[in-house]
Design a protein around this motif. Structure first.
Motif, PDB file in Angstrom:
ATOM      1  N   SER A   2       0.837  -1.208   0.000  1.00  0.00           N
ATOM      2  CA  SER A   2       0.000   0.000   0.000  1.00  0.00           C
ATOM      3  C   SER A   2       0.862   1.244   0.000  1.00  0.00           C
ATOM      4  CB  SER A   2      -0.933   0.007   1.214  1.00  0.00           C
ATOM      5  OG  SER A   2      -1.866  -1.036   1.126  1.00  0.00           O
ATOM      6  N   PHE A   3       1.913   1.233   0.819  1.00  0.00           N
ATOM      7  CA  PHE A   3       2.844   2.360   0.887  1.00  0.00           C
ATOM      8  C   PHE A   3       3.509   2.601  -0.464  1.00  0.00           C
ATOM      9  CE2 PHE A   3       7.330   3.646   1.789  1.00  0.00           C
ATOM     10  CZ  PHE A   3       7.082   4.946   2.208  1.00  0.00           C
ATOM     11  N   LYS A  33       7.312   1.603  -8.773  1.00  0.00           N
ATOM     12  CA  LYS A  33       7.247   0.366  -9.544  1.00  0.00           C
ATOM     13  C   LYS A  33       8.051  -0.699  -8.798  1.00  0.00           C
ATOM     14  CE  LYS A  33       6.583   2.435 -14.074  1.00  0.00           C
ATOM     15  NZ  LYS A  33       5.192   2.624 -13.822  1.00  0.00           N
ATOM     16  N   TYR A  34       7.462  -1.871  -8.637  1.00  0.00           N
ATOM     17  CA  TYR A  34       8.132  -2.967  -7.954  1.00  0.00           C
ATOM     18  C   TYR A  34       7.625  -4.285  -8.502  1.00  0.00           C
ATOM     19  CZ  TYR A  34       3.807  -3.287  -5.223  1.00  0.00           C
ATOM     20  OH  TYR A  34       2.499  -3.407  -4.853  1.00  0.00           O
ATOM     21  N   VAL A  35       8.345  -5.339  -8.205  1.00  0.00           N
ATOM     22  CA  VAL A  35       7.952  -6.690  -8.581  1.00  0.00           C
ATOM     23  C   VAL A  35       7.840  -7.490  -7.298  1.00  0.00           C
ATOM     24  CG1 VAL A  35       8.677  -8.792  -9.791  1.00  0.00           C
ATOM     25  CG2 VAL A  35       9.126  -6.556 -10.810  1.00  0.00           C
ATOM     26  N   PHE A  73      12.212  -0.840   5.657  1.00  0.00           N
ATOM     27  CA  PHE A  73      11.653   0.497   5.812  1.00  0.00           C
ATOM     28  C   PHE A  73      11.429   0.788   7.292  1.00  0.00           C
ATOM     29  CE2 PHE A  73      10.767  -0.442   1.411  1.00  0.00           C
ATOM     30  CZ  PHE A  73      10.958   0.788   0.780  1.00  0.00           C
ATOM     31  N   GLY A  74      12.500   1.111   7.991  1.00  0.00           N
ATOM     32  CA  GLY A  74      12.390   1.421   9.416  1.00  0.00           C
ATOM     33  C   GLY A  74      11.418   2.550   9.683  1.00  0.00           C
ATOM     34  N   GLU A 121      12.880   6.121   1.754  1.00  0.00           N
ATOM     35  CA  GLU A 121      13.325   5.844   3.121  1.00  0.00           C
ATOM     36  C   GLU A 121      14.316   6.872   3.635  1.00  0.00           C
ATOM     37  OE1 GLU A 121      13.439   3.806   6.754  1.00  0.00           O
ATOM     38  OE2 GLU A 121      11.970   4.001   5.160  1.00  0.00           O
ATOM     39  N   ASN A 122      15.111   7.445   2.741  1.00  0.00           N
ATOM     40  CA  ASN A 122      16.153   8.398   3.116  1.00  0.00           C
ATOM     41  C   ASN A 122      17.018   7.872   4.265  1.00  0.00           C
ATOM     42  OD1 ASN A 122      17.588  10.771   2.832  1.00  0.00           O
ATOM     43  ND2 ASN A 122      16.351  11.843   4.348  1.00  0.00           N
TER      44      ASN A 122
END
Length: 153
Positions: free
Chosen positions: A8-9, A16-18, A102-103, A144-145
């Motif tokens: 969702s994020f 774009k991701y797989v 993703f902390g 995420e930086n």
């Protein structure tokens, strides 16, 4: 479904991701092999405590965290590995040991290995032991930086 918060994020941000489903695997190296991803591109999230606060160290699956390097780079002499009991409740939507890197989604700082930051892509557990997300590293960096540091061996 463990990956729902993460997906969702990523969807909200237009990334774009797989998504890669694979047979159950529990170590980062096993996950990389099962998902047919290079160990250098497959990221693992290691939970550490820096000055008493939980933080996430993200590094290639074929590397290990050097706590002394993290101490020097963070300027804190109180850096240690967190136990599962200390961090399990922070990730209610994830299977233990399958946290995505993703902390910030879980209220903690994120440090990423300089070696991993040099790759064009990144792959990581999507909150379960049977799914991996693969995306462009620059997108991960932008979202995420994380603090990029050299803390692995």
């Amino acid at each position: 479904m463990p990956a729902q918060k993460l997906k969702s994020f990523l969807d909200e941000k237009g990334i774009k991701y797989v998504s890669i489903r694979h047979s159950p695997a529990f170590t980062a190296q096993e996950v990389a092999a099962s998902a047919h991803v290079s160990g250098k591109e497959m990221a693992k999230a290691v939970i550490v405590k820096v000055g008493g606060k939980l933080a996430m160290a993200v590094l290639p699956s074929n590397r290990k965290v050097v706590l002394q390097d993290l101490r020097e780079l963070t300027g804190s002499d109180q850096v240690s590995f967190a136990t599962e009991e200390e961090f399990k409740s922070r990730f209610p939507d994830c299977e233990t040991g399958a946290m995505p890197p993703f902390g910030s989604l879980y209220g903690m700082r994120t440090f990423v290995s300089a070696e991993l930051a040099g790759h064009p892509g990144i792959a990581f557990n999507a909150g379960s032991h049977t799914e991996v997300i693969r995306m462009a590293y620059p997108d991960f960096q932008r979202l995420e930086n994380p603090q990029v540091m050299d803390f692995t061996t």
